[in-house]
Design an enzyme around this catalytic site. Structure first.
Site, PDB file in Angstrom:
ATOM      1  N   LYS A 130      -9.498  13.595   4.171  1.00  0.00           N
ATOM      2  CA  LYS A 130      -8.609  12.435   4.156  1.00  0.00           C
ATOM      3  C   LYS A 130      -7.617  12.625   5.295  1.00  0.00           C
ATOM      4  O   LYS A 130      -7.537  13.720   5.856  1.00  0.00           O
ATOM      5  CB  LYS A 130      -7.859  12.322   2.822  1.00  0.00           C
ATOM      6  CG  LYS A 130      -7.193  13.636   2.387  1.00  0.00           C
ATOM      7  CD  LYS A 130      -6.531  13.533   1.021  1.00  0.00           C
ATOM      8  CE  LYS A 130      -7.487  13.525  -0.127  1.00  0.00           C
ATOM      9  NZ  LYS A 130      -7.363  12.357  -0.993  1.00  0.00           N
ATOM     10  N   ARG A 131      -6.865  11.570   5.642  1.00  0.00           N
ATOM     11  CA  ARG A 131      -5.861  11.749   6.692  1.00  0.00           C
ATOM     12  C   ARG A 131      -4.983  12.965   6.355  1.00  0.00           C
ATOM     13  O   ARG A 131      -4.738  13.257   5.189  1.00  0.00           O
ATOM     14  CB  ARG A 131      -4.982  10.495   6.810  1.00  0.00           C
ATOM     15  CG  ARG A 131      -5.632   9.352   7.554  1.00  0.00           C
ATOM     16  CD  ARG A 131      -4.753   8.121   7.581  1.00  0.00           C
ATOM     17  NE  ARG A 131      -4.392   7.731   6.238  1.00  0.00           N
ATOM     18  CZ  ARG A 131      -3.142   7.690   5.756  1.00  0.00           C
ATOM     19  NH1 ARG A 131      -2.104   8.023   6.518  1.00  0.00           N
ATOM     20  NH2 ARG A 131      -2.916   7.319   4.518  1.00  0.00           N
ATOM     21  N   LYS A 186     -15.046   7.744  -4.650  1.00  0.00           N
ATOM     22  CA  LYS A 186     -16.349   8.025  -4.025  1.00  0.00           C
ATOM     23  C   LYS A 186     -16.902   9.361  -4.514  1.00  0.00           C
ATOM     24  O   LYS A 186     -18.096   9.490  -4.791  1.00  0.00           O
ATOM     25  CB  LYS A 186     -16.208   8.080  -2.500  1.00  0.00           C
ATOM     26  CG  LYS A 186     -15.670   6.816  -1.859  1.00  0.00           C
ATOM     27  CD  LYS A 186     -15.290   7.102  -0.395  1.00  0.00           C
ATOM     28  CE  LYS A 186     -14.406   6.029   0.163  1.00  0.00           C
ATOM     29  NZ  LYS A 186     -13.765   6.420   1.439  1.00  0.00           N
ATOM     30  N   LYS A 228      -0.203  14.354   1.016  1.00  0.00           N
ATOM     31  CA  LYS A 228      -1.549  14.615   0.493  1.00  0.00           C
ATOM     32  C   LYS A 228      -1.771  16.113   0.238  1.00  0.00           C
ATOM     33  O   LYS A 228      -2.734  16.516  -0.387  1.00  0.00           O
ATOM     34  CB  LYS A 228      -2.603  14.063   1.450  1.00  0.00           C
ATOM     35  CG  LYS A 228      -2.627  12.517   1.496  1.00  0.00           C
ATOM     36  CD  LYS A 228      -3.647  12.008   2.480  1.00  0.00           C
ATOM     37  CE  LYS A 228      -3.718  10.486   2.584  1.00  0.00           C
ATOM     38  NZ  LYS A 228      -4.503   9.850   1.500  1.00  0.00           N
ATOM     39  N   HIS A 230       0.792  -1.236   0.000  1.00  0.00           N
ATOM     40  CA  HIS A 230       0.000   0.000   0.000  1.00  0.00           C
ATOM     41  C   HIS A 230       0.814   1.271   0.000  1.00  0.00           C
ATOM     42  O   HIS A 230       0.248   2.352   0.020  1.00  0.00           O
ATOM     43  CB  HIS A 230      -0.909   0.050   1.233  1.00  0.00           C
ATOM     44  CG  HIS A 230      -2.101  -0.845   1.136  1.00  0.00           C
ATOM     45  ND1 HIS A 230      -3.274  -0.453   0.541  1.00  0.00           N
ATOM     46  CD2 HIS A 230      -2.290  -2.110   1.540  1.00  0.00           C
ATOM     47  CE1 HIS A 230      -4.152  -1.442   0.602  1.00  0.00           C
ATOM     48  NE2 HIS A 230      -3.573  -2.461   1.199  1.00  0.00           N
ATOM     49  N   THR A 239      -8.977   6.174  -2.532  1.00  0.00           N
ATOM     50  CA  THR A 239     -10.312   5.650  -2.806  1.00  0.00           C
ATOM     51  C   THR A 239     -11.335   6.759  -2.611  1.00  0.00           C
ATOM     52  O   THR A 239     -12.428   6.694  -3.176  1.00  0.00           O
ATOM     53  CB  THR A 239     -10.674   4.457  -1.893  1.00  0.00           C
ATOM     54  OG1 THR A 239     -10.409   4.831  -0.537  1.00  0.00           O
ATOM     55  CG2 THR A 239      -9.884   3.223  -2.272  1.00  0.00           C
TER      56      THR A 239
HETATM   57  C1  LIG Z   1     -12.493   6.678   1.729  1.00  0.00           C
HETATM   58  C2  LIG Z   1     -12.020   7.062   3.064  1.00  0.00           C
HETATM   59  C3  LIG Z   1     -10.663   7.314   3.286  1.00  0.00           C
HETATM   60  C4  LIG Z   1      -9.633   7.275   2.175  1.00  0.00           C
HETATM   61  O1  LIG Z   1      -9.576   8.534   1.568  1.00  0.00           O
HETATM   62  P1  LIG Z   1      -8.383   8.962   0.584  1.00  0.00           P
HETATM   63  O2  LIG Z   1      -8.844  10.256   0.045  1.00  0.00           O
HETATM   64  O3  LIG Z   1      -8.314   7.899  -0.467  1.00  0.00           O
HETATM   65  O4  LIG Z   1      -7.165   9.063   1.392  1.00  0.00           O
HETATM   66  C5  LIG Z   1     -10.248   7.672   4.543  1.00  0.00           C
HETATM   67  N1  LIG Z   1     -11.123   7.777   5.558  1.00  0.00           N
HETATM   68  C6  LIG Z   1     -12.438   7.558   5.382  1.00  0.00           C
HETATM   69  C7  LIG Z   1     -13.359   7.709   6.541  1.00  0.00           C
HETATM   70  C8  LIG Z   1     -12.933   7.185   4.141  1.00  0.00           C
HETATM   71  O5  LIG Z   1     -14.243   6.947   3.985  1.00  0.00           O
END
Ligand SMILES: *Cc1c(COP(=O)(O)O)cnc(C)c1O
Length: 809
Positions: free
Chosen positions: A549-550, A661, A555, A359, A657
């Site tokens: 996101k984190r 979404k 990022k 990952h 991911t």
């Molecule tokens: C989808 C999701 C992530 C991943 O987000 P990225 O933008 O791909 O880093 C992290 N936390 C939650 C709660 C999510 O639903």
């Protein structure tokens, strides 16, 4: 929220459901209808629903045995599953009956849903991927177990105090967990430390201490209730919970020490590993859940099949990242020490059974353990790793590898402090190593695993991530789901790639308007939530620009914040221009010991405070940092987003991911050519995504050529003004030097290329404004995004794993 009527799969009628819930309320919750509070109804509802699920669960398990089927075992340190009530109801096709049953008691399903805490079992994308995969495995009718840890307090709950992140324990189990079943009969003794003795030809590990791992099972329902699989999480207890002699002698705490020691294993996800004690706890956690899982898998196999040698025919074990890598050594230990297999034979069984998903390419995130720690905690596993290593290095030598290549392939890092490399262990012990997006997989071959790949050129393969369209479209966005259904029928509910039928309607203005109405009502709902929880008023007609996101430097939330400051300056300098009103929404947790990430959170809040209170921007710009980002918040925010920020430094985001979404919910992406953004662009088409910045190759070249950020900054007026404003304390008058170091890092080194990409990013943002001024064009692009991202369904991803890696489809 109104629920989308879905095709029924049978089961109870509303009045049967009603009677069932009331019976459960009385007999299992112990309340009558008059005394019951909302929470009692909530518990009774889940228990009643669970009863229906159990029947399907037993049927699935029986079918697997009858069919002698192969099982998939997904080992993961995290499962970020979120709330389960709406998901289970929707997948069981019981939402309408349930709503009707509850309304007979004056109860609102949406309100009960809000009582469910998010399961605190994960941190970010890796854990959410595991959750989407579990749902898709059940949907594709593949027998599977997820294996992990039942964390009592998860990672942490984020509170924002004066703009700073404060970490509090998550208490998601405070009211019990009605979904789970404790399986006292499925427990295993997990050893640590001690010695290895030879008994004739036979090697015996005598651990110095034991912890008992006990299974706690949660059912995972697939779409249309086709199959119910098991998420099996381990909880820890001491063999000897109380030293009664010591307790009676007055040493009350000492008498309970083992209890505390065992429970510390399942307290929190990713305990800080900056101290040796923290490192040891992490390694213990990893071994604890991995060993319990492997022992459970081997026990099940031997019980039904009799012979451990046939394991690869009946079991596929997928390691989600390197946290469970020690599975390779544990499986070898069980086969050699307990089942009497020859090492070579065991090694072939091991490789055929295990596969590994990588990952990250970030060197600091590749797990290694100090050799002395590993050897002290797992002496037998250390021997096995040495034995594996000598085989591998002999193979490498025979294949003509140089000393340098051999050093890179070795399971032991020899430079500096000797360490065990968990990624190399997983690689050599697996028949398949996959990356999570096409670009990431290629970079894996060229960087971290270059030498291992040269030695074993057929093992690395790509499986681009996906997300489950049940949670990330149907459940979180029922309004959009209904509009799509009206437009193209309901086939897409069973096959997300059928969304492509929308593409032919991309320029249909009536459809565009209906989708825009849904988006607006989702934005109104989000604005109300933010008003209620944070007191900030948002204009639902503004462009909602979202980065959730984190928080991590790669990022680049900081790049977004710098651009926010630049835009703020521009709006004030040119009030005569027609600015597109924007709401910048941020959310995410920073690792507790990650100083710069926490400072970025503070900066977002400092900027928000200043900008939101400035009458001169006239509401054209609002900035919000939403606390405690989690799955439930994502489900609220994503359907309300217009613009999805996916702006990582190219080459650093394995897949992402969140990007999928957002696109599925009709947001346009502004992003770099990184991770799965590359493939999203290929699917949605260049005109329907906003790409900017350096490519991965250009980033690597710049870093190699001695890039000079200072020069770049001096060449960009907008950038240098924004950086000086932040660095000089414009947003932190209470502590003007607060951001001097953070911004200084960009001048000195700019590892993450914020300066290098700034101008291109700012120009891309202005092109977003121009697009927004053409609502019809924007809607067409949004429809094309929705239509063409069905491929990013985790059903497609899991089907690929099933065919290529697990051989179960
Ligand atoms: C989808 C999701 C992530 C991943 O987000 P990225 O933008 O791909 O880093 C992290 N936390 C939650 C709660 C999510 O639903």
């Amino acid at each position: 929220m109104a629920s989308e009527p879905l095709p029924d799969i049978g089961g109870e009628t509303a009045s049967e459901m009603d009677a069932h819930i009331v019976k459960v309320l009385r007999h299992r919750v112990g309340k009558d209808e008059r005394a019951a509070r909302q929470h009692d109804w909530y518990t009774a509802s889940i228990l009643a629903l669970r009863d229906s699920i159990i029947d399907a669960w037993f049927a699935s398990t029986r079918r697997t045995y009858d069919e002698g089927g192969k099982r998939v075992y997904y080992l993961s340190m995290e499962f970020l599953i979120g709330r389960l009530l709406r998901d289970a109801l929707s997948n069981m096709g019981m939402t309408r009956e349930f709503e009707a049953a509850l309304s007979a008691h004056g109860l609102d399903l949406a309100q009960l849903e809000e009582l469910e805490p998010d399961a605190a079992l994960g941190n970010g994308g890796l854990g959410r991927l595991a959750a989407c995969f579990m749902e898709s495995l059940a949907t594709l009718d593949i027998p599977a177990y997820g294996y992990g840890i039942r964390y009592v307090n998860g990672m942490f709950r984020q509170r924002i105090d004066e703009g700073w992140q404060v970490e509090l324990p998550e208490t998601w189990l405070a009211h019990g967990n009605p979904w789970e079943f404790e399986r006292l009969e499925s427990s295993y003794r997990i050893g640590f430390g001690g010695e290895v003795a030879a008994d004739g030809d036979h090697v015996v590990w005598h651990p110095a201490e034991f912890v008992e791992a006990t299974a706690v099972d949660t059912p995972v329902v697939g779409w249309r209730g086709k199959r119910v699989n098991t998420l099996r999480l381990w909880t820890a207890s001491p063999l000897d919970p109380l030293k009664l002699d010591a307790f009676n002698a007055g040493d009350h705490f000492g008498a309970l020490a083992e209890q505390v020691r065992a429970e510390s294993l399942v307290r929190v996800l990713y305990p800080a590993d900056s101290s040796p004690a923290g490192q040891e706890l992490r390694l213990r956690q990893e071994f604890f859940f991995t060993a319990a899982s492997i022992q459970d898998i081997v026990r099940r196999h031997v019980q039904y099949e009799g012979d451990i040698r046939t394991l690869p025919e009946k079991a596929a074990i997928q390691l989600n990242d390197t946290h469970p890598s020690v599975a390779v050594a544990e499986l070898m230990r069980l086969m050699v020490d307990q089942h009497g297999l020859e090492f070579n034979e065991a090694w072939e069984v091991c490789k055929k059974t295990i596969s590994y998903t990588n990952h990250t390419l970030l060197p600091e995130a590749l797990e290694t353990w100090p050799l002395p720690l590993f050897e002290r905690l797992l002496p037998r596993h250390m021997q096995i790793i040495y034995a594996i290593n000598s085989r591998i290095l002999r193979e490498a030598r025979k294949a003509g590898c140089s000393d340098e290549q051999i050093a890179a392939i070795s399971l032991i890092e020899e430079s500096g402090e000797r360490r065990v490399r968990m990624a190399n262990l997983a690689f050599v012990g697996a028949h398949s190593i996959n990356g999570v997006a096409a670009l990431h997989t290629e970079l894996m071959k060229e960087t971290v695993f270059a030498d291992l790949h040269a030695l074993y050129p057929t093992r690395i393969n790509n499986k681009t991530n996906g997300v489950t369209p049940r949670r990330w479209l149907q459940q979180c966005n029922p309004g959009l789901t209904k509009v799509i259904r009206d437009a193209i029928g309901h086939d897409f509910l069973d096959d997300a790639e059928k969304l492509v039928d929308l593409a032919a309607l991309a320029e249909d203005s009536a459809l565009g308007e209906r989708i825009a109405e849904v988006k607006r009502s989702n934005k109104v709902a989000l604005a109300e939530h933010i008003k209620k929880t944070m007191g900030i008023r948002l204009d639902p007609d503004a462009l909602f620009d979202v980065q959730i996101k984190r928080i991590h430097e790669y990022k680049r939330q900081l790049l977004n914040l710098i651009e926010t400051v630049a835009l703020y300056d521009q709006i004030r300098s040119h009030p005569e221009r027609d600015w597109v009103p924007r709401v910048k929404i941020f959310g995410g947790k920073a690792a507790p010991s990650y100083h710069n990430a926490k400072l970025v959170i503070k900066l977002a809040n400092d900027i928000a405070r200043r900008v939101n209170a400035d009458p001169s921007v006239g509401g054209l710009l609002k900035v919000v940092f939403v606390p405690n980002y989690n799955v439930s918040l994502a489900e609220r925010i994503i359907p309300a987003a217009d613009l999805s920020e996916q702006i990582s430094t190219a080459g650093m985001e394995a897949s992402g991911t969140g990007n999928m979404k957002f696109a599925l919910n009709g947001a346009l992406t502004i992003g770099t050519l990184d991770g799965a953004n590359v493939e999203i662009k290929d699917h949605v088409g260049d005109e329907n995504i906003i790409i900017f910045g350096l490519t991965a190759e250009e980033v690597a070249a710049k870093r190699a050529d001695g890039y000079n950020p200072r020069e770049v900054i001096e060449g960009s007026r907008e950038l240098s003004q924004a950086l000086s404003a932040i660095a000089s304390g414009v947003f932190s008058p209470d502590d003007p030097g607060r951001y001097a170091g953070l911004i200084g890092g960009i001048y000195d080194n700019d590892w993450f290329m914020c300066a290098a990409d700034f101008d291109s990013y700012a120009a891309a943002q202005r092109s977003v404004d121009a697009r927004w001024e053409d609502p019809a064009g924007w809607r067409t692009a949004a429809i094309r995004n929705i239509a063409r991202v069905g491929w990013f369904s985790s059903d497609r991803t899991i089907a690929e794993y099933a065919k290529d890696i697990w051989k179960v489809l």
